[in-house]
Design a protein around this motif. Structure first.
Motif, PDB file in Angstrom:
ATOM      1  N   PRO A   1       0.715  -1.346  -0.005  1.00  0.00           N
ATOM      2  CA  PRO A   1       0.005  -0.058  -0.024  1.00  0.00           C
ATOM      3  C   PRO A   1       0.803   1.419  -0.049  1.00  0.00           C
ATOM      4  N   GLU A   2       1.588   1.471  -1.084  1.00  0.00           N
ATOM      5  CA  GLU A   2       2.504   2.726  -1.256  1.00  0.00           C
ATOM      6  C   GLU A   2       1.720   3.857  -0.827  1.00  0.00           C
ATOM      7  N   GLU A   3       0.560   4.250  -1.409  1.00  0.00           N
ATOM      8  CA  GLU A   3      -0.239   5.509  -1.304  1.00  0.00           C
ATOM      9  C   GLU A   3      -0.370   5.706   0.115  1.00  0.00           C
ATOM     10  N   GLU A   4      -1.003   4.402   0.694  1.00  0.00           N
ATOM     11  CA  GLU A   4      -1.358   4.728   2.186  1.00  0.00           C
ATOM     12  C   GLU A   4      -0.354   4.881   3.070  1.00  0.00           C
ATOM     13  N   ILE A   5       0.971   4.262   2.863  1.00  0.00           N
ATOM     14  CA  ILE A   5       2.174   4.740   3.645  1.00  0.00           C
ATOM     15  C   ILE A   5       2.619   6.061   3.398  1.00  0.00           C
ATOM     16  N   GLN A   6       2.547   6.431   2.017  1.00  0.00           N
ATOM     17  CA  GLN A   6       3.095   7.785   1.801  1.00  0.00           C
ATOM     18  C   GLN A   6       1.831   8.866   2.746  1.00  0.00           C
ATOM     19  N   LYS A   7       0.765   8.523   2.624  1.00  0.00           N
ATOM     20  CA  LYS A   7      -0.302   9.489   3.370  1.00  0.00           C
ATOM     21  C   LYS A   7       0.042   9.684   4.874  1.00  0.00           C
ATOM     22  N   ASP A   8       0.281   8.440   5.207  1.00  0.00           N
ATOM     23  CA  ASP A   8       0.663   8.542   6.818  1.00  0.00           C
ATOM     24  C   ASP A   8       2.140   9.357   6.866  1.00  0.00           C
ATOM     25  N   LEU A   9       3.191   9.244   6.201  1.00  0.00           N
ATOM     26  CA  LEU A   9       4.128  10.037   6.239  1.00  0.00           C
ATOM     27  C   LEU A   9       3.956  11.522   6.237  1.00  0.00           C
ATOM     28  N   THR A  10       2.967  11.883   5.382  1.00  0.00           N
ATOM     29  CA  THR A  10       2.702  13.227   5.055  1.00  0.00           C
ATOM     30  C   THR A  10       1.697  13.767   6.329  1.00  0.00           C
ATOM     31  N   ARG A  11       0.998  12.974   7.141  1.00  0.00           N
ATOM     32  CA  ARG A  11       0.294  13.366   8.234  1.00  0.00           C
ATOM     33  C   ARG A  11       1.320  13.647   9.272  1.00  0.00           C
ATOM     34  N   ARG A  12       2.490  13.230   9.543  1.00  0.00           N
ATOM     35  CA  ARG A  12       3.475  13.210  10.400  1.00  0.00           C
ATOM     36  C   ARG A  12       4.608  14.204  10.034  1.00  0.00           C
ATOM     37  N   ARG A  13       4.581  14.657   8.736  1.00  0.00           N
ATOM     38  CA  ARG A  13       5.930  15.520   8.321  1.00  0.00           C
ATOM     39  C   ARG A  13       5.715  16.941   8.822  1.00  0.00           C
TER      40      ARG A  13
ATOM     41  N   GLY B   1       6.205  21.271   8.884  1.00  0.00           N
ATOM     42  CA  GLY B   1       5.839  22.177   7.956  1.00  0.00           C
ATOM     43  C   GLY B   1       4.427  22.039   7.408  1.00  0.00           C
ATOM     44  N   GLN B   2       3.425  21.347   8.165  1.00  0.00           N
ATOM     45  CA  GLN B   2       2.016  21.143   7.825  1.00  0.00           C
ATOM     46  C   GLN B   2       1.408  22.331   7.658  1.00  0.00           C
ATOM     47  N   ASN B   3       1.450  23.337   8.748  1.00  0.00           N
ATOM     48  CA  ASN B   3       0.898  24.379   8.980  1.00  0.00           C
ATOM     49  C   ASN B   3       1.502  25.281   9.966  1.00  0.00           C
ATOM     50  N   ASP B   4       1.449  26.456  10.191  1.00  0.00           N
ATOM     51  CA  ASP B   4       2.031  27.435  11.113  1.00  0.00           C
ATOM     52  C   ASP B   4       1.988  26.929  12.617  1.00  0.00           C
ATOM     53  N   LEU B   5       1.422  25.952  12.955  1.00  0.00           N
ATOM     54  CA  LEU B   5       1.513  25.296  14.421  1.00  0.00           C
ATOM     55  C   LEU B   5       2.684  24.699  14.524  1.00  0.00           C
ATOM     56  N   THR B   6       3.313  24.188  13.465  1.00  0.00           N
ATOM     57  CA  THR B   6       4.417  23.034  13.573  1.00  0.00           C
ATOM     58  C   THR B   6       5.744  23.587  13.048  1.00  0.00           C
ATOM     59  N   THR B   7       6.931  23.006  13.272  1.00  0.00           N
ATOM     60  CA  THR B   7       8.066  23.475  12.994  1.00  0.00           C
ATOM     61  C   THR B   7       8.032  23.958  11.501  1.00  0.00           C
ATOM     62  N   PRO B   8       8.743  25.061  11.168  1.00  0.00           N
ATOM     63  CA  PRO B   8       8.744  25.293   9.735  1.00  0.00           C
ATOM     64  C   PRO B   8       9.645  24.652   8.851  1.00  0.00           C
ATOM     65  N   ARG B   9      10.342  23.568   9.701  1.00  0.00           N
ATOM     66  CA  ARG B   9      11.392  22.949   8.784  1.00  0.00           C
ATOM     67  C   ARG B   9      10.515  22.139   7.597  1.00  0.00           C
ATOM     68  N   ASP B  10      10.930  22.288   6.488  1.00  0.00           N
ATOM     69  CA  ASP B  10       9.954  22.022   5.072  1.00  0.00           C
ATOM     70  C   ASP B  10      10.660  20.703   4.536  1.00  0.00           C
ATOM     71  N   GLU B  11      10.014  19.734   4.951  1.00  0.00           N
ATOM     72  CA  GLU B  11      10.330  18.126   4.488  1.00  0.00           C
ATOM     73  C   GLU B  11       9.201  17.602   3.856  1.00  0.00           C
ATOM     74  N   LYS B  12       9.236  17.137   2.426  1.00  0.00           N
ATOM     75  CA  LYS B  12       8.307  16.808   1.820  1.00  0.00           C
ATOM     76  C   LYS B  12       8.039  14.994   2.336  1.00  0.00           C
ATOM     77  N   ASP B  13       9.298  14.541   2.864  1.00  0.00           N
ATOM     78  CA  ASP B  13       9.112  13.182   3.290  1.00  0.00           C
ATOM     79  C   ASP B  13       8.435  12.029   2.153  1.00  0.00           C
ATOM     80  N   ARG B  14       9.280  12.281   0.972  1.00  0.00           N
ATOM     81  CA  ARG B  14       8.804  11.163   0.090  1.00  0.00           C
ATOM     82  C   ARG B  14       9.344   9.943   0.240  1.00  0.00           C
ATOM     83  N   MET B  15       8.752   8.829   0.163  1.00  0.00           N
ATOM     84  CA  MET B  15       9.290   7.479   0.526  1.00  0.00           C
ATOM     85  C   MET B  15       9.826   6.958  -0.683  1.00  0.00           C
ATOM     86  N   VAL B  16      10.903   6.383  -0.435  1.00  0.00           N
ATOM     87  CA  VAL B  16      11.420   5.409  -1.574  1.00  0.00           C
ATOM     88  C   VAL B  16      11.648   3.873  -0.998  1.00  0.00           C
ATOM     89  N   VAL B  17      10.842   3.094  -1.699  1.00  0.00           N
ATOM     90  CA  VAL B  17      11.033   1.603  -1.407  1.00  0.00           C
ATOM     91  C   VAL B  17      12.398   1.158  -2.072  1.00  0.00           C
TER      92      VAL B  17
END
Length: 378
Positions: free
Chosen positions: A36-48, A50-66
């Motif tokens: 489930p590559e898309e599902e795993i990427q979705k979970d990583l995106t929820r964790r990354r 730089g999501q909004n101004d409440l989180t750290t401004p470090r901007d990492e896309k966290d794209r997974m490579v298998v």
């Protein structure tokens, strides 16, 4: 340095905050599962970050490579290596911390234990390590959903002194619904108050902690063992291994100590229509005697305020000299919004390992509770 977890579904994470990459090797995954590559990427995106101004401004896309263990969209049964390359690193932010220990951070204890540490971003003690666990848990979550119908949903239950005020009947059933709220507290009035507090402390260079709550639905009875591998003991170790987590409770937790046995005991009954064994209350939080009882698993995890703050603090350096530190870098004023998918992840890692263990131990149990017609070939 131990970096592995699990008996059957075995997870080994690697990497540092400002290293080349962070990731995970997952061993023990049955062959032939749709990956489930898309599902795993979705979970990583929820964790990354730089999501909004409440989180750290470090901007990492966290794209997974298998890198291994998947062929033509399915697992091969061999170890699966998933990694995320670090891209937005600014090591110079930590120059002044090379020889100075941040109060309440892992700097001092890490240095005393190993005699050497990667000071940039906290190295291995950074919450960035959890990328590997979240990636592995994306696969675990899909296995649990597909074969047992298990659903794991977490939310922010409190930030500082602000409670969510979400009653049991209001527990969210959808992770997407929780994600609609910037703080991941799915009650608008509480979310707004939490946002205001987090922004205020962020602007002051300070931080705040809080509590994440988890509800696991459709968990069958029988997972876990009576003594050393109690389900709640494994869950506690996994959750308390998350950076900044300082407390864990299941069910009534500490509040149950204020009740009598007559009030606290969960009386059994047979559910009409299904014939399933249920309890009238759920003070046990879904676990009795170290084994799941078929009720919802209810957990809470307490997170301290972020240690690295921009307010000047007294501390010491690696020469044991007293000094003053005003930390730089990019940090969450409150880790709670990003902690939700991390806590969900480690819960699912514990549950999938317990499930695969029980499946191998008791085939009749598997045939009774799994949503499959036969035990999959290994």
């Amino acid at each position: 340095m131990p970096s592995s977890w699990g008996k059957i579904f075995r997870v080994s994470t690697y990497g540092e905050s400002h290293g080349t990459s962070v990731g995970v090797v997952v061993d023990g995954v049955p062959a032939g599962l749709p990956f489930p590559e898309e599902e795993i990427q979705k979970d990583l995106t929820r964790r990354r970050p730089g999501q909004n101004d409440l989180t750290t401004p470090r901007d990492e896309k966290d794209r997974m490579v298998v890198e291994s263990g998947v062929f033509q969209g399915k697992t091969t049964g061999s170890p699966i290596l998933m990694k995320v390359n670090n891209q937005n690193t600014i090591g110079s932010d930590y120059d002044e911390m090379a020889h100075v220990f941040r109060p309440s951070h892992a700097d001092y204890t890490y240095s005393e234990k190993y005699g050497h540490r990667a000071h940039v971003g906290g190295g291995r003690s950074s919450v960035r390590e959890t990328i590997g666990r979240v990636a592995a848990a994306g696969l675990a979550r899909v296995i649990l959903e597909r074969e047992l119908g298990i659903s794991t949903v977490g939310w922010v239950d409190s930030v500082g002194t602000i409670d969510s005020n979400i009653s049991e009947s209001e527990y969210p059933t959808s992770r997407d619904f929780v994600d609609n709220f910037p703080t991941r507290c799915p009650k608008q009035s509480s979310n707004d108050a939490m946002e205001t507090l987090i922004r205020k402390l962020r602007d002051e260079g300070d931080s705040v902690g809080g509590v994440v709550k988890i509800a696991v639905r459709n968990l069958p009875p029988g997972l876990g063992d009576p003594v050393y591998d109690k389900l709640e003991a494994d869950l506690a170790k996994a959750i308390l291994s998350i950076s900044a987590c300082k407390g864990f409770e299941v069910g009534s937790g500490f509040s149950g100590t204020r009740q009598t046995g007559r009030v606290h005991n969960d009386e059994f009954y047979i559910e009409a229509g299904t014939g399933k064994v249920k309890t009238k209350t759920n003070n046990s939080g879904g676990i009795q005697g170290g084994i799941s009882n078929g009720m919802d698993l209810i957990l809470r995890a307490a997170f301290k305020p972020t240690s690295t703050i921009k307010i000047e603090q007294k501390t010491i350096n690696d020469k044991k000299e007293e000094t003053v530190l005003k930390a730089k870098g990019r940090h969450d004023a409150c880790v709670l919004p990003r902690a939700v998918p991390i806590v969900e992840a480690v819960v699912n890692l514990v549950l999938v390992d317990a499930y695969l263990y029980q499946r191998a131990l008791q085939p009749k149990w598997f045939m009774k509770y799994a949503n499959l017609d036969s035990i999959p070939e290994q």
